[in-house]
Design a protein around this motif. Structure first.
Motif, PDB file in Angstrom:
ATOM      1  N   ARG A  71      -7.254 -18.913  -1.007  1.00 11.99           N
ATOM      2  CA  ARG A  71      -7.404 -17.453  -0.939  1.00 11.99           C
ATOM      3  C   ARG A  71      -6.339 -16.935   0.042  1.00 11.99           C
ATOM      4  N   ALA A  72      -5.430 -16.095  -0.464  1.00  8.94           N
ATOM      5  CA  ALA A  72      -4.340 -15.544   0.346  1.00  8.94           C
ATOM      6  C   ALA A  72      -4.508 -14.030   0.462  1.00  8.94           C
ATOM      7  N   THR A  73      -4.288 -13.501   1.671  1.00  6.64           N
ATOM      8  CA  THR A  73      -4.386 -12.061   1.939  1.00  6.64           C
ATOM      9  C   THR A  73      -3.095 -11.598   2.614  1.00  6.64           C
ATOM     10  N   GLU A  74      -2.450 -10.557   2.018  1.00  2.00           N
ATOM     11  CA  GLU A  74      -1.214 -10.003   2.590  1.00  2.00           C
ATOM     12  C   GLU A  74      -1.521  -8.637   3.201  1.00  2.00           C
ATOM     13  N   TRP A  75      -0.966  -8.425   4.402  1.00  2.00           N
ATOM     14  CA  TRP A  75      -1.186  -7.187   5.131  1.00  2.00           C
ATOM     15  C   TRP A  75       0.139  -6.429   5.244  1.00  2.00           C
ATOM     16  N   PHE A  76       0.081  -5.112   4.895  1.00  2.00           N
ATOM     17  CA  PHE A  76       1.311  -4.314   4.920  1.00  2.00           C
ATOM     18  C   PHE A  76       0.942  -2.846   5.187  1.00  2.00           C
ATOM     19  N   GLN A 117      -2.566  -1.769   4.813  1.00  2.00           N
ATOM     20  CA  GLN A 117      -3.178  -2.136   3.528  1.00  2.00           C
ATOM     21  C   GLN A 117      -3.200  -3.661   3.403  1.00  2.00           C
ATOM     22  N   SER A 118      -4.067  -4.158   2.514  1.00  2.00           N
ATOM     23  CA  SER A 118      -4.158  -5.610   2.287  1.00  2.00           C
ATOM     24  C   SER A 118      -4.331  -5.888   0.802  1.00  2.00           C
ATOM     25  N   TRP A 119      -3.808  -7.021   0.388  1.00  3.17           N
ATOM     26  CA  TRP A 119      -3.954  -7.492  -0.998  1.00  3.17           C
ATOM     27  C   TRP A 119      -4.441  -8.944  -0.943  1.00  3.17           C
ATOM     28  N   THR A 120      -5.456  -9.296  -1.734  1.00  8.11           N
ATOM     29  CA  THR A 120      -6.040 -10.651  -1.736  1.00  8.11           C
ATOM     30  C   THR A 120      -5.987 -11.238  -3.140  1.00  8.11           C
ATOM     31  N   GLN A 121      -5.610 -12.506  -3.212  1.00 12.29           N
ATOM     32  CA  GLN A 121      -5.554 -13.244  -4.484  1.00 12.29           C
ATOM     33  C   GLN A 121      -6.172 -14.632  -4.266  1.00 12.29           C
TER      34      GLN A 121
END
Length: 962
Positions: free
Chosen positions: A499-504, A507-511
Motif C-alpha cells: 500500500r503506497a500513499t503519495e503526499w502533494f 493532498q494524498s493518493w493511495t494505491q
C-alpha cells in the motif's frame, strides 16, 4: 665393478590428446640417461587406427629420406617439421592438422649408447576433432562524446563433445594499420577477469566491465570513454581443453569483425546547467526553467541556445539574442502562455504559463559556442543539459505495480518483493502486509516506511533470530524492495500486499497491489546427484577424477551441503564402504574401511559440484564408486537431520596394468658341436618397460616334427628354478643350467652335450613389474628357434641292425637284444641308451652309472651283460603298456687329454624290435586255437553247415509229397 651406467629413457607428451582440425599443434619428446653426443636424433612415426600394427614414418632429424610418401610433400613444404628445443628435446609441429593425422604417435631415438639399456621410444595418442567454436560481433562505426558509455556485444558458442572451457576478451587497435593489439579486458578459462595494462586503473575503478548474459552473450562496457579509446575494437574467443598431464591447452581461436570507435571532445572551459523552480506541477501551474552557461571570458563569447522538449526543438535564441519559436509553439507564445528570453550572456529563461499534460517530459538546454570566421557563424563547441518535468492532472491517481523475483522458493531461502510507484515524484509512504494461504484471516503487517524514510516492523517480524533482519529499502525514485532473509516454512507463502500513499500540497493518493509466493519444504523437490568420470579405464599409476554433481528443482547456491564418497571393491555383489565425508563447513572425516585411499586422494568443491581426485591409481582402486549428497535449509546452521538426502548412480573404474613393451629377438639360428662339448643357447630381450623383472622358461622341440615341446626349466623373476618332468633327474639338472649374463640376455648352458640333446631350443620370456602392492605380469614373448646339431664322428660302431618282433605274456619276463659287433678301440668306454619309440628309458653312461629316465620302470629294467658287447635289456613282469618298438644306441667315448675331457668318438643305433604283449585271459584260448585238429575243424565248418541244410530241405520235400 664399482660403477653404474645410466638407463636411457624416452618421454613423450602424455595422451590421449584432443586437437582441432586445421589448427597448428605441437608434440614434445625428450630423452635422458643416454650416452654419446649431447645432440640426440629423433624419428617420428604414426600408427593409424585403420592399421594399428603398421608403422608409418613421418619425419626424422637425421634422415631426409625417412618420411613415407604420404608425408613427403608436407615435410618438404614445412607443413610438418621438427623443432629442436635443446640437444635432447624436440617439438613435432603440424601446421595444419588434418583428420588423417589422428592415431598413435611414436617418438624414437636411434641408439648412441655402448649397449642397449633402457627404452628407446615412447608413444602417445592424438585424436582430431571438429572446430565448433564461433565468435561474432556486428561490424559498425560508433561515434561517442568523451565521457559517454560504450557497450559492445559478442556472441560466442561451441558444441565440442569433450569437456572444454572458453575465454573471451576484447582488444583495441589505435589505428587501421596498427598490428599490435592492446588487451582491454578478458574473461579467462578459469572465469577470472584480467584487464590489459592500460585499462587496469579504470577496471579497478569500475569503468571497464565485462558481463556474461545468458549462455552465449558477452558484453563489454566502457564508462567515461576517453580519446585514447578511439580506434578499432574486436572480440577474440579461445577454447581450452585439459590434457592428461593436467595442463590446459588452447585448441581453437576465433576473432570477430572490428567496430570503429570515434570519440569527440568538449571545450574544457564550457559548462551548462538547467534548473527549475518546481519540476513537479499540477495542471494550470507555471513552469520556469533557467539555463546557466559557465565559461571563462563569457562576456566576449557568442552563444546560441536551443530549448528542447523530449528532443524536439521548442525555441531558439541566436548569439544576437533573436528569439525564434517553432511552429507548434508560436501560437501559444502569441497568447502569452510561453516566454523565452536572454537575461544575460550566460543566463537564458524559458517560462510556460498554465502548464498542461502535454508539457510533461525532458527539457533540455543545448548551448553552442559560436565563432565568426567571416560573416557567418560556425559551431566550435556544443553542450547540452536536461531536467525531467512532471505535470499531474487535477484528478491524479498514481500507478502501482507489485511483483517478486522469488515467486517459488524453498524454506530457508530469502523472499524479495518489489513495489514500484509510477508517476509519483512527491514523498511516498509504503506498507507491506501478508496473508498466508492456509490461514485466512486479517492481514498481518510486515514492515512500513514513512515519507521521511523511517522504518518500522510488524510485531511478528521484529525478532531477527527467526527470519533474519528484514530490510525495506527505497531504490530509485519509486521502487521499494522488501527482503525477508530467511523463510521459516510453507506458512511464509501466500499473498503480500503493498500500500503506497503519495503526499502533494496537502493532498494524498493511495494505491494497493499484491503478489503471491509459494514456499516449499526442501524434501521432495527433486534433489539428485549424478556421478561421472572422464575415463572409466585407468592405467596403473595414472590419476583419475570422479565428479559428483548435485541438482534440484530449485537453486542450490548457498545451500548447506555435505557429500559422502562410497566404494565397493571387487564384484557387483559386494557391499559399499564409506571412504570419506565432507561436512558443509568443509570438515573432512576419513573412515578406516579403505585406508589406502587417504594418502592419494584430493577433495574439491565448486558450487554444486564435488570432486574426488585419486592420484597414482593401484589395482585396489578398481571397483564401483558412488556419492551421497545431503542438504539442509538455506541460511540455517546445518544441525540435526538433513532436509533431504540422495545417492548418485554407480560408476565403475577399472585399473589396467601398463602396456607391455617386451620384445624378444626372434631370429632363427643353429649351433653345431661335437659330442661331449659344452654349449649355450642365447635368449635376448630387445625392449621392455623400465625397471621390469623377467621370468624365462626354456623349451626343447625334439627332432620329430609332430613332437610336443618339452619344458626344460623355468627361472622365475626371483631366480628360483623349476625343471620339467623329462629333465628333473639329478643327471639332467646338472647338465642344463639357466644363466643371466646381462640385463637383457639369458643363456641356457648345456654341459657335456650328447646326440640325445639335438633339437630346436627356444625361450619364453615373461615381463613382470613391481607396482608397490605386488608384482604383476605385463606380457610375454617367445624367441626364435636355435637348432642344436651334432657333428657325428666319421667312425661308426657295428651294431646288429636287423629288425625283430617278439611277444610276451603279461607277468612274464622278456629280453630285448643289443649286440655290438667287431673289435673296440683300446682305452675307450661305452655308453648305451635304450628307447621305446622316441622316449628314453635308461642310459648306462661311460662311467658305468645308470640313469633311469622313467622312474616308474626303474624296478623292472635290467641290463644283462653275459658278454662284453652285449647290452641286452630285460623287462621283467611285462605289462600291457610295455608294448611298442624298442631300439638301443651305443656310444664310444675316449679321453683325449686332461683339458678336452671325454669326447664322443663313435656311435650306432640298433635295428628295431617290435614287442607285442598278450593279456592273461587270452593265453589259454590261444593255445587251443593253435592246435592242428581244431584248426582243421574250423576250416571245414562252412561245408558241413551247407550239407546239413541240404539234407533238411530234402526231408521236408519228401514228407510233403507223401
Amino acid at each position: 665393478l664399482g660403477f653404474s651406467t645410466a638407463q636411457r629413457v624416452v618421454t613423450v607428451q602424455q595422451g590421449p590428446l584432443y586437437r582441432v582440425r586445421g589448427s597448428h599443434i605441437t608434440l614434445w619428446c625428450k630423452v635422458s640417461g643416454y650416452q654419446g653426443p649431447a645432440e640426440q636424433n629423433f624419428q617420428w612415426s604414426i600408427y593409424l587406427p585403420s592399421a594399428p600394427e603398421r608403422e608409418v614414418q613421418i619425419v626424422s632429424t637425421v634422415d631426409p629420406s625417412f618420411p613415407y610418401a604420404i608425408y613427403t610433400q608436407r615435410v618438404r613444404s614445412r607443413g610438418i617439421y621438427v623443432e629442436r628445443v635443446q640437444g635432447d628435446a624436440v617439438l613435432l609441429h603440424i601446421t595444419e592438422l588434418q583428420e588423417r593425422d589422428a592415431g598413435e604417435y611414436e617418438c624414437h631415438t636411434p641408439n648412441t649408447d655402448q649397449r642397449y639399456f633402457g627404452s628407446y621410444s615412447a608413444k602417445t595418442n592424438l585424436s582430431v576433432i571438429a572446430d565448433t567454436l564461433s565468435a561474432s560481433m556486428a561490424p559498425q562505426v560508433l561515434t561517442h562524446t568523451e565521457g559517454d558509455t560504450v557497450e559492445l556485444t559478442c556472441e560466442v558458442s561451441k558444441s565440442t563433445a569433450q569437456h572444454t572451457h572458453l575465454s573471451v576478451g576484447w582488444y583495441h587497435l589505435q589505428g587501421a594499420r596498427e598490428r599490435h593489439a592492446e588487451e582491454v579486458l578478458t574473461l579467462s578459462k578459469d572465469f577470472v577477469l584480467s584487464p590489459g595494462p592500460s585499462y587496469l586503473q579504470r577496471f579497478l575503478a569500475g569503468d571497464v566491465q565485462l558481463n556474461k548474459v545468458g549462455n552465449t552473450t558477452y558484453k563489454l562496457f566502457i564508462s567515461g570513454v576517453q580519446p585514447l579509446d578511439q580506434g578499432q575494437l574486436y572480440c577474440e574467443a579461445a577454447e581450452w581443453i585439459e590434457d592428461p598431464d593436467e595442463t590446459w591447452k588452447d585448441i581453437s581461436h576465433k576473432q570477430t569483425d572490428r567496430t570503429s570507435l570515434v570519440v569527440t571532445s568538449w571545450g574544457r572551459d564550457l559548462s551548462v546547467d538547467i534548473t527549475a523552480a518546481e519540476s513537479s506541477l499540477l495542471e494550470g501551474d507555471t513552469l520556469q526553467l533557467n539555463c546557466v552557461v559557465g565559461s571563462q571570458k563569457s562576456s566576449s563569447k557568442d552563444f546560441q541556445v536551443l530549448w528542447l522538449l523530449d528532443g524536439v526543438e521548442v525555441a531558439r535564441v541566436d548569439p544576437k539574442g533573436v528569439l525564434i519559436w517553432e511552429d507548434d509553439y508560436e501560437e501559444r507564445a502569441k497568447l502569452g502562455q510561453l516566454r523565452a528570453f536572454k537575461q544575460s550572456n550566460v543566463i537564458y529563461v524559458l517560462t510556460i504559463c498554465e502548464v498542461g499534460l502535454k508539457d510533461n517530459g525532458m527539457y533540455q538546454c543545448s548551448v553552442s559556442e559560436m565563432r565568426t570566421p567571416g560573416d557567418s557563424y560556425s559551431i566550435q563547441t556544443n553542450l547540452t543539459s536536461g531536467i525531467q518535468v512532471e505535470v499531474k492532472p487535477k484528478g491524479y491517481r498514481m500507478n502501482l505495480s507489485v511483483s517478486t523475483s522469488t515467486p517459488q522458493v524453498v524454506a530457508g531461502d530469502a523472499l524479495i518483493l518489489l513495489c514500484e510507484v509510477q508517476g509519483g515524484t512527491s514523498p511516498v509512504s509504503v506498507q507491506w502486509w501478508h496473508l498466508p494461504l492456509e490461514h485466512p484471516g486479517p492481514r498481518v503487517l510486515v514492515a512500513a516506511m514513512e515519507q521521511d524514510g523511517t522504518l518500522s516492523l510488524g510485531s511478528t517480524y521484529r525478532d531477527s533470530r527467526t527470519r533474519g533482519s528484514l530490510r525495506l529499502e527505497k531504490a530509485g525514485s519509486g521502487t521499494f524492495t522488501l527482503v525477508i532473509p530467511t523463510t521459516l516454512d510453507e506458512g511464509d507463502g501466500g499473498h503480500y500486499w503493498c500500500r503506497a500513499t503519495e503526499w502533494f500540497r496537502g493532498q494524498s493518493w493511495t494505491q494497493e497491489g499484491e503478489t503471491a509466493v509459494k514456499v516449499s519444504s526442501v524434501a521432495g523437490l527433486g534433489l539428485q546427484a549424478t556421478l561421472r568420470s572422464r575415463i572409466a579405464t585407468i592405467t596403473y599409476g595414472r590419476s583419475f577424477e570422479l565428479v559428483c554433481q548435485a541438482s534440484a528443482n530449485y537453486s542450490l547456491e548457498e545451500v548447506p551441503m555435505s557429500v559422502g564418497w562410497f566404494f565397493r571393491p571387487g564384484s557387483p555383489a559386494g557391499h559399499y564402504h564409506e571412504l570419506v565425508r565432507v561436512s558443509p563447513s568443509g570438515t573432512v572425516a576419513w573412515q578406516a574401511a579403505q585406508p589406502h585411499f587417504q594418502s592419494r586422494a584430493q577433495l574439491m568443491k565448486t558450487a554444486t559440484s564435488f570432486r574426488l581426485h585419486i592420484h597414482s591409481a593401484v589395482t585396489a582402486d578398481e571397483g564401483t564408486y558412488r556419492c551421497e549428497v545431503e542438504v539442509w535449509r538455506r541460511n540455517t546452521l546445518p544441525l540435526g537431520q538433513p532436509a533431504a538426502t540422495t545417492r548418485s548412480n554407480p560408476v565403475g573404474i577399472k585399473v589396467v596394468l601398463p602396456e607391455s613393451k617386451l620384445r624378444v629377438a626372434t631370429k632363427e639360428s643353429s649351433v653345431e658341436i661335437a659330442g661331449g662339448a659344452d654349449t649355450a643357447i642365447e635368449c635376448r630381450i630387445t625392449s621392455a618397460q623400465n625397471h621390469s623383472l623377467f621370468a624365462v622358461t626354456w623349451y626343447l622341440l625334439p627332432p620329430a616334427g609332430d613332437a610336443a615341446p618339452l619344458q626344460i626349466l623355468r627361472a622365475d623373476y626371483s631366480g628360483i628354478l623349476q625343471y620339467g618332468a623329462e629333465f628333473s633327474s639329478p643327471a639332467q639338472k646338472s647338465r642344463f643350467l639357466s644363466q643371466r649374463v646381462s640385463s637383457t640376455a639369458f643363456w641356457l648352458r648345456i654341459l657335456s652335450a650328447n646326440p640325445r640333446d639335438q633339437g630346436r631350443y627356444y625361450c619364453v620370456v615373461e615381463e613382470w613389474l613391481w607396482l608397490g602392492d605386488g608384482c604383476y605380469k605385463l606380457g610375454e614373448g617367445a624367441s626364435g628357434r636355435t637348432t642344436l646339431e651334432f657333428k657325428l664322428p666319421e667312425r661308426q660302431l657295428q651294431l646288429e641292425t636287423a629288425n625283430h618282433s617278439t611277444s610276451a605274456r603279461e607277468g612274464e619276463d622278456v629280453t630285448l637284444h643289443c649286440l655290438l659287433q667287431g673289435a673296440r678301440v683300446p682305452d675307450t668306454h661305452l655308453s648305451v641308451t635304450w628307447f621305446r619309440g622316441e622316449d628314453n628309458l635308461l642310459t648306462l653312461h661311460w662311467d658305468s652309472t645308470i640313469e633311469y629316465h622313467r622312474e616308474s620302470l626303474a624296478g623292472r629294467l635290467y641290463l644283462r651283460r653275459p658278454a662284453a658287447g652285449d647290452f641286452s635289456l630285460t623287462l621283467s613282469r611285462v605289462q600291457g603298456s610295455d608294448a611298442g618298438v624298442y631300439h638301443c644306441q651305443v656310444e664310444e667315448w675316449q679321453q683325449l687329454s686332461q683339458e678336452k675331457g671325454w669326447v664322443l668318438q663313435a656311435l650306432a643305433r640298433s635295428g628295431y624290435t617290435q614287442l607285442t604283449t598278450i593279456p592273461r585271459e587270452l593265453s589259454g584260448l590261444s593255445r587251443i586255437c593253435s592246435s592242428p585238429p581244431l584248426l582243421n575243424l574250423i576250416l571245414y565248418l562252412p561245408l558241413i553247415l551247407i550239407l546239413l541244410l541240404a539234407f533238411a530241405a530234402f526231408c521236408w520235400y519228401f514228407k510233403f509229397r507223401k
